[in-house]
Design an enzyme around this catalytic site. Structure first.
Site, PDB file in Angstrom:
ATOM      1  N   CYS A   1      47.723 -23.025  34.195  1.00 42.66           N
ATOM      2  CA  CYS A   1      48.677 -22.396  35.124  1.00 42.66           C
ATOM      3  C   CYS A   1      48.367 -22.711  36.600  1.00 42.66           C
ATOM      4  O   CYS A   1      47.221 -22.915  36.971  1.00 42.66           O
ATOM      5  CB  CYS A   1      48.726 -20.881  34.993  1.00 42.66           C
ATOM      6  SG  CYS A   1      49.152 -20.313  33.358  1.00 42.66           S
TER       7      CYS A   1
ATOM      8  N   ARG B   1      49.466 -28.586  36.257  1.00 40.25           N
ATOM      9  CA  ARG B   1      48.628 -27.555  35.638  1.00 40.25           C
ATOM     10  C   ARG B   1      49.349 -26.838  34.498  1.00 40.25           C
ATOM     11  O   ARG B   1      48.760 -26.002  33.817  1.00 40.25           O
ATOM     12  CB  ARG B   1      48.213 -26.517  36.696  1.00 40.25           C
ATOM     13  CG  ARG B   1      47.396 -27.101  37.831  1.00 40.25           C
ATOM     14  CD  ARG B   1      47.105 -26.056  38.875  1.00 40.25           C
ATOM     15  NE  ARG B   1      46.198 -25.051  38.387  1.00 40.25           N
ATOM     16  CZ  ARG B   1      44.874 -25.112  38.438  1.00 40.25           C
ATOM     17  NH1 ARG B   1      44.299 -26.158  39.003  1.00 40.25           N
ATOM     18  NH2 ARG B   1      44.124 -24.157  37.966  1.00 40.25           N
TER      19      ARG B   1
ATOM     20  N   TRP C   1      51.086 -22.596  31.954  1.00 31.66           N
ATOM     21  CA  TRP C   1      50.589 -23.256  30.746  1.00 31.66           C
ATOM     22  C   TRP C   1      50.303 -22.108  29.797  1.00 31.66           C
ATOM     23  O   TRP C   1      49.336 -21.375  29.970  1.00 31.66           O
ATOM     24  CB  TRP C   1      49.313 -24.034  31.080  1.00 31.66           C
ATOM     25  CG  TRP C   1      48.766 -24.767  29.903  1.00 31.66           C
ATOM     26  CD1 TRP C   1      47.671 -24.463  29.161  1.00 31.66           C
ATOM     27  CD2 TRP C   1      49.293 -25.972  29.338  1.00 31.66           C
ATOM     28  NE1 TRP C   1      47.498 -25.383  28.167  1.00 31.66           N
ATOM     29  CE2 TRP C   1      48.474 -26.318  28.251  1.00 31.66           C
ATOM     30  CE3 TRP C   1      50.394 -26.771  29.643  1.00 31.66           C
ATOM     31  CZ2 TRP C   1      48.705 -27.444  27.465  1.00 31.66           C
ATOM     32  CZ3 TRP C   1      50.619 -27.901  28.862  1.00 31.66           C
ATOM     33  CH2 TRP C   1      49.769 -28.217  27.795  1.00 31.66           C
TER      34      TRP C   1
ATOM     35  N   ASN D   1      46.658 -16.741  36.984  1.00 31.71           N
ATOM     36  CA  ASN D   1      46.097 -17.875  36.238  1.00 31.71           C
ATOM     37  C   ASN D   1      44.764 -17.405  35.676  1.00 31.71           C
ATOM     38  O   ASN D   1      43.934 -16.879  36.412  1.00 31.71           O
ATOM     39  CB  ASN D   1      45.878 -19.060  37.186  1.00 31.71           C
ATOM     40  CG  ASN D   1      45.024 -20.157  36.558  1.00 31.71           C
ATOM     41  OD1 ASN D   1      45.097 -20.379  35.358  1.00 31.71           O
ATOM     42  ND2 ASN D   1      44.235 -20.826  37.370  1.00 31.71           N
ATOM     43  N   GLY D   2      44.571 -17.583  34.363  1.00 38.08           N
ATOM     44  CA  GLY D   2      43.312 -17.155  33.743  1.00 38.08           C
ATOM     45  C   GLY D   2      43.596 -16.371  32.484  1.00 38.08           C
ATOM     46  O   GLY D   2      44.703 -16.431  31.942  1.00 38.08           O
TER      47      GLY D   2
ATOM     48  N   GLU E   1      34.291 -41.157  17.588  1.00 36.94           N
ATOM     49  CA  GLU E   1      35.002 -40.825  18.832  1.00 36.94           C
ATOM     50  C   GLU E   1      34.602 -41.788  19.953  1.00 36.94           C
ATOM     51  O   GLU E   1      35.447 -42.241  20.732  1.00 36.94           O
ATOM     52  CB  GLU E   1      34.723 -39.357  19.210  1.00 36.94           C
ATOM     53  CG  GLU E   1      35.398 -38.872  20.478  1.00 36.94           C
ATOM     54  CD  GLU E   1      36.923 -38.907  20.447  1.00 36.94           C
ATOM     55  OE1 GLU E   1      37.519 -39.193  19.405  1.00 36.94           O
ATOM     56  OE2 GLU E   1      37.513 -38.668  21.524  1.00 36.94           O
TER      57      GLU E   1
ATOM     58  N   LYS F   1      37.205 -44.333  21.848  1.00 35.03           N
ATOM     59  CA  LYS F   1      37.384 -44.328  23.301  1.00 35.03           C
ATOM     60  C   LYS F   1      37.238 -45.761  23.836  1.00 35.03           C
ATOM     61  O   LYS F   1      38.005 -46.183  24.692  1.00 35.03           O
ATOM     62  CB  LYS F   1      36.355 -43.409  23.987  1.00 35.03           C
ATOM     63  CG  LYS F   1      36.616 -41.933  23.802  1.00 35.03           C
ATOM     64  CD  LYS F   1      37.760 -41.465  24.669  1.00 35.03           C
ATOM     65  CE  LYS F   1      38.572 -40.329  24.088  1.00 35.03           C
ATOM     66  NZ  LYS F   1      39.293 -40.460  22.861  1.00 35.03           N
TER      67      LYS F   1
ATOM     68  N   GLU G   1      40.362 -47.922  22.727  1.00 37.11           N
ATOM     69  CA  GLU G   1      41.659 -47.634  23.336  1.00 37.11           C
ATOM     70  C   GLU G   1      41.669 -47.854  24.846  1.00 37.11           C
ATOM     71  O   GLU G   1      42.700 -48.171  25.415  1.00 37.11           O
ATOM     72  CB  GLU G   1      42.152 -46.230  22.979  1.00 37.11           C
ATOM     73  CG  GLU G   1      41.273 -45.109  23.450  1.00 37.11           C
ATOM     74  CD  GLU G   1      41.748 -43.731  22.975  1.00 37.11           C
ATOM     75  OE1 GLU G   1      42.907 -43.582  22.598  1.00 37.11           O
ATOM     76  OE2 GLU G   1      40.916 -42.797  23.013  1.00 37.11           O
TER      77      GLU G   1
ATOM     78  N   HIS H   1      25.594 -51.676   3.198  1.00 35.54           N
ATOM     79  CA  HIS H   1      26.503 -51.947   2.087  1.00 35.54           C
ATOM     80  C   HIS H   1      27.559 -52.989   2.458  1.00 35.54           C
ATOM     81  O   HIS H   1      28.559 -53.125   1.755  1.00 35.54           O
ATOM     82  CB  HIS H   1      27.164 -50.635   1.625  1.00 35.54           C
ATOM     83  CG  HIS H   1      26.172 -49.651   1.098  1.00 35.54           C
ATOM     84  ND1 HIS H   1      25.477 -49.839  -0.079  1.00 35.54           N
ATOM     85  CD2 HIS H   1      25.703 -48.489   1.614  1.00 35.54           C
ATOM     86  CE1 HIS H   1      24.653 -48.817  -0.285  1.00 35.54           C
ATOM     87  NE2 HIS H   1      24.762 -47.984   0.746  1.00 35.54           N
TER      88      HIS H   1
ATOM     89  N   LYS I   1      50.924 -40.506  24.648  1.00 36.33           N
ATOM     90  CA  LYS I   1      50.191 -39.232  24.599  1.00 36.33           C
ATOM     91  C   LYS I   1      50.619 -38.407  23.388  1.00 36.33           C
ATOM     92  O   LYS I   1      49.811 -37.745  22.770  1.00 36.33           O
ATOM     93  CB  LYS I   1      50.438 -38.463  25.900  1.00 36.33           C
ATOM     94  CG  LYS I   1      49.600 -37.203  26.049  1.00 36.33           C
ATOM     95  CD  LYS I   1      48.132 -37.513  26.270  1.00 36.33           C
ATOM     96  CE  LYS I   1      47.244 -36.304  26.276  1.00 36.33           C
ATOM     97  NZ  LYS I   1      45.843 -36.664  25.966  1.00 36.33           N
TER      98      LYS I   1
HETATM   99  C1  F6R Z   1      42.625 -40.626  21.326  1.00 39.82           C
HETATM  100  C2  F6R Z   1      43.778 -39.764  21.166  1.00 39.82           C
HETATM  101  C3  F6R Z   1      44.523 -39.842  19.900  1.00 39.82           C
HETATM  102  C4  F6R Z   1      45.013 -38.466  19.460  1.00 39.82           C
HETATM  103  C5  F6R Z   1      45.916 -38.603  18.223  1.00 39.82           C
HETATM  104  C6  F6R Z   1      46.338 -37.249  17.710  1.00 39.82           C
HETATM  105  O1  F6R Z   1      42.043 -40.493  22.584  1.00 39.82           O
HETATM  106  O2  F6R Z   1      44.115 -38.999  22.048  1.00 39.82           O
HETATM  107  O3  F6R Z   1      43.766 -40.420  18.893  1.00 39.82           O
HETATM  108  O4  F6R Z   1      43.904 -37.677  19.180  1.00 39.82           O
HETATM  109  O5  F6R Z   1      47.047 -39.351  18.528  1.00 39.82           O
HETATM  110  O6  F6R Z   1      47.037 -36.555  18.679  1.00 39.82           O
HETATM  111  P1  F6R Z   1      47.180 -35.007  18.606  1.00 39.82           P
HETATM  112  O7  F6R Z   1      45.846 -34.401  18.765  1.00 39.82           O
HETATM  113  O8  F6R Z   1      48.126 -34.640  19.711  1.00 39.82           O
HETATM  114  O9  F6R Z   1      47.764 -34.694  17.246  1.00 39.82           O
END
Ligand code: F6R
Length: 617
Positions: free
Chosen positions: A2, A27, A81, A107-108, A490, A494, A497, A513, A612
């Site tokens: 927020c 935000r 938010w 906010n909080g 992970e 990172k 990507e 293996h 995203k």
């Molecule tokens: C990697 C990334 C993606 C998401 C994936 C699932 O940095 O952001 O691998 O984790 O597309 O997305 P959500 O969590 O929104 O279902």
């Protein structure tokens, strides 16, 4: 997260509030609203909650009703938010008291809002929203009715409210004054040429003034056009701390960081503490009432199936260990895009947990729906209130990481890890599988994570220097065992990507293996080698890699000279028990991938070919 804004003394209050809200929209944008004291000593309020266009709709409404008509009076605004209550107009801020004499934005998270609301209702107050914020309006109303000035009423709130808050309040009897208070959540105040201002961050203010001050914890501000005064919780006047900023507006939106990703990496301590706030006590007691799945149903759960994609899937892999270790019930993890096309046979008494930062990922949504059609309980773990999955799941738990703008998930991933730990502890509580001492030990460790994350990120420069040495390498292998494996996955994701570099992640024991054939001089192996009972085994795997010419970088514990002596480079992080280690272990790998990507000149906020929110199969 927020954003809040306040302005008094402006010659166009509506326009100034809308300008500020536009700068704060990053935000949160679930809803937007303003409240202004009208010359007739009434509160004018307008709110909008439209997916993808709350502020636009608010501005449209205002242009019809109030454009240019309100000046030199106090106004407050909010961009939301959602955390408590759906993203609807009734839940949009500002909130008012029973008589609409005052309006408040916040906010909080008010941790004790449930109890306070019950008490207020029993004393005759009528609530019109599901938010935690509304208690603030009614509490202030009571204090003022009891004879306090508005300022003293706000000071009194400091001892009643628990949790985190930055709040701003206007009252119809003080048309030129904004009252503000703060604990933990950020709040900046300032003034310029007869205009008094406040906002959640510098970005929303620096085009109006650079005469900025930080309101301290448990301080109250009284802001008028010509001056502001700041008081502590006893009402004693204080000097606020000045803030020096040399940033442009754009840089300020990124908090002074060069991009959203590095800003979000550094927001992780806050994302974590907000996610944990009010849900966990050092005694091990957990509070997840918002789940809305009765304890009796949860206690009857005999297994857990976690389903997700990408980084959320990696969080699920770590969460499985916490559920098995603490609640001692079988837990499985599935990739959503695979699960939805299997002939799933999910046993009764399974809890299916769908984890998704966006709450909109098509694969995860359909996997969850399919599970639901088999009659099992479904729970969505997401960062976005009101998202698709939350509307279909039996229960919802929100990470409270705030909007994540960088496409690659960082702070949401960390928040998912912590929230799954809270869930695991809740299940353990219901199952009675941990003693009080064990619950308390685990809770104390989770509660310490935000500070440990902050401490780890303070080594950012060390991580960056190591990463720079590998900016030209082409073949990376990320290895881990048990809880180190999700961290390896992970870290590799990172790097792939962001830096567009091949990076394979394997459970370290799997290398022999087959994949070990790939190892040759020039291969870089990143190994998660924090201390655990499997440390010797993983170091044996490291030896196998080095014998074939690989260069090895270890995510290790601070001061672990033995590990350092066995590898080429270390990314040192604070020691932590194994179940909590993914939260800490992944941090240097985020910085590593970020640094390599930047060295290659890539846009880390918008990596190529990615979105995203993934709403395609
Ligand atoms: C990697 C990334 C993606 C998401 C994936 C699932 O940095 O952001 O691998 O984790 O597309 O997305 P959500 O969590 O929104 O279902």
């Amino acid at each position: 997260m927020c954003g809040i804004i306040g302005i008094t003394g402006s010659d166009d209050t509506v326009a100034a509030l809308l300008d500020g809200l536009a700068l704060l929209e990053y935000r949160g944008y679930d809803s937007a609203g303003i409240a202004i004291v009208e010359p007739s000593n009434t509160i004018f309020r307008m709110r909008a909650a439209e997916q993808g266009g709350s502020l636009y709709h608010l501005a449209n409404g205002l242009s019809k009703e109030k454009a240019g008509s309100l000046n030199h009076t106090a106004g407050i605004g909010h961009t939301r938010w959602a955390t408590h209550g759906a993203p609807t107009v009734t839940n949009a801020h500002p909130h008012v008291d029973c008589t609409s004499a005052l309006a408040v934005v916040h906010n909080g998270i008010i941790e004790n809002h449930n109890r306070l609301a019950q008490e207020l209702k029993s004393r005759g107050h009528t609530f019109s929203s599901e938010t935690d914020t509304e208690v603030i309006a009614h509490l202030a109303e009571e204090q003022i009715a009891g004879g306090k000035s508005v300022k003293d009423a706000v000071i009194a709130l400091l001892t009643i409210l628990r949790g985190a808050f930055a709040l701003a309040l206007v009252h119809r009897d003080s048309p030129d004054t904004i009252y503000a208070a703060r604990r933990t959540s950020p709040l900046i105040i300032g003034s310029e040429s007869g205009v008094g201002l406040l906002a959640s961050d510098v970005a929303a203010m620096i085009d109006k003034t650079r005469n900025l001050f930080e309101l301290g914890d448990d301080q109250v501000a009284e802001i008028r056009p010509e001056e502001f005064k700041v008081y502590d919780h006893l009402g004693v006047e204080m000097q606020p701390k000045p803030i020096r900023v040399g940033w442009s507006t754009e840089a300020a939106r990124k908090g002074g960081f060069p991009d959203y990703m590095s800003k979000e990496i550094h927001e992780q301590p806050t994302a974590l503490s907000e996610t944990i706030l009010g849900r966990l006590e050092a005694s091990g007691a957990t509070y997840l009432e918002e789940l809305e799945i009765e304890d009796s149903r949860l206690a009857a759960i005999e297994r857990v199936l976690l389903v997700a994609c990408g980084s959320s899937y990696h969080a699920a892999l770590a969460g499985r260990h916490a559920i098995e270790a603490w609640a001692k019930i079988p837990a499985e993890v599935d990739i959503a895009s695979e699960m939805r096309y299997r002939a799933m046979q999910i046993p009764a008494n399974t809890l299916v947990v769908a984890i998704s930062q966006s709450g909109e990922t098509t694969d995860t949504y359909h996997a969850m729906r399919q599970a639901r059609s088999q009659g099992v309980i479904t729970l969505a773990v997401t960062n976005v209130v009101g998202s698709l999955m939350t509307r279909e799941a039996d229960g919802v738990l929100y990470t409270r990481a705030g909007p994540e703008i960088g496409v690659a998930s960082t702070k949401c991933h960390i928040a998912q890890l912590a929230l799954l730990q809270c869930l695991a502890l809740r299940l353990a509580d219901l199952k009675g599988t941990l003693s009080d001492a064990e619950k308390s030990a685990v809770a104390t460790e989770i509660l310490a994570l935000p500070a440990l994350v902050e401490q780890t990120l303070a080594s950012h420069e060390q991580f960056r220097k190591v990463a720079e040495r590998y900016a030209e390498s082409r073949d990376f292998y990320y290895l881990g065992r048990r809880l180190g494996f999700p961290v390896a996955l992970e870290g590799a994701l990172k790097l792939k990507e962001l830096a567009y570099v091949r990076a394979e992640a394997y459970p370290a024991g799997e290398m022999k293996h087959g994949p070990i054939s790939l190892i040759e001089p020039g291969s870089v192996v990143v190994v998660v080698a924090k201390r655990s009972s499997l440390w010797e085994k993983i170091m044996a795997n490291v030896e196998e890699m080095r014998a074939r010419g690989a260069t090895v970088i270890a995510v290790s514990d601070e001061g672990d000279e033995e590990t350092a002596s066995l590898v080429d480079d270390v990314l040192e992080t604070p020691p932590v028990t194994e179940v909590c280690s993914p939260v800490i272990g992944v941090l240097p790998l985020q910085v590593f991938a970020y640094t390599v990507a930047k060295a290659k000149g890539h846009d880390v906020d918008r990596p190529r070919n990615l979105a995203k929110v993934v709403t395609v199969e």
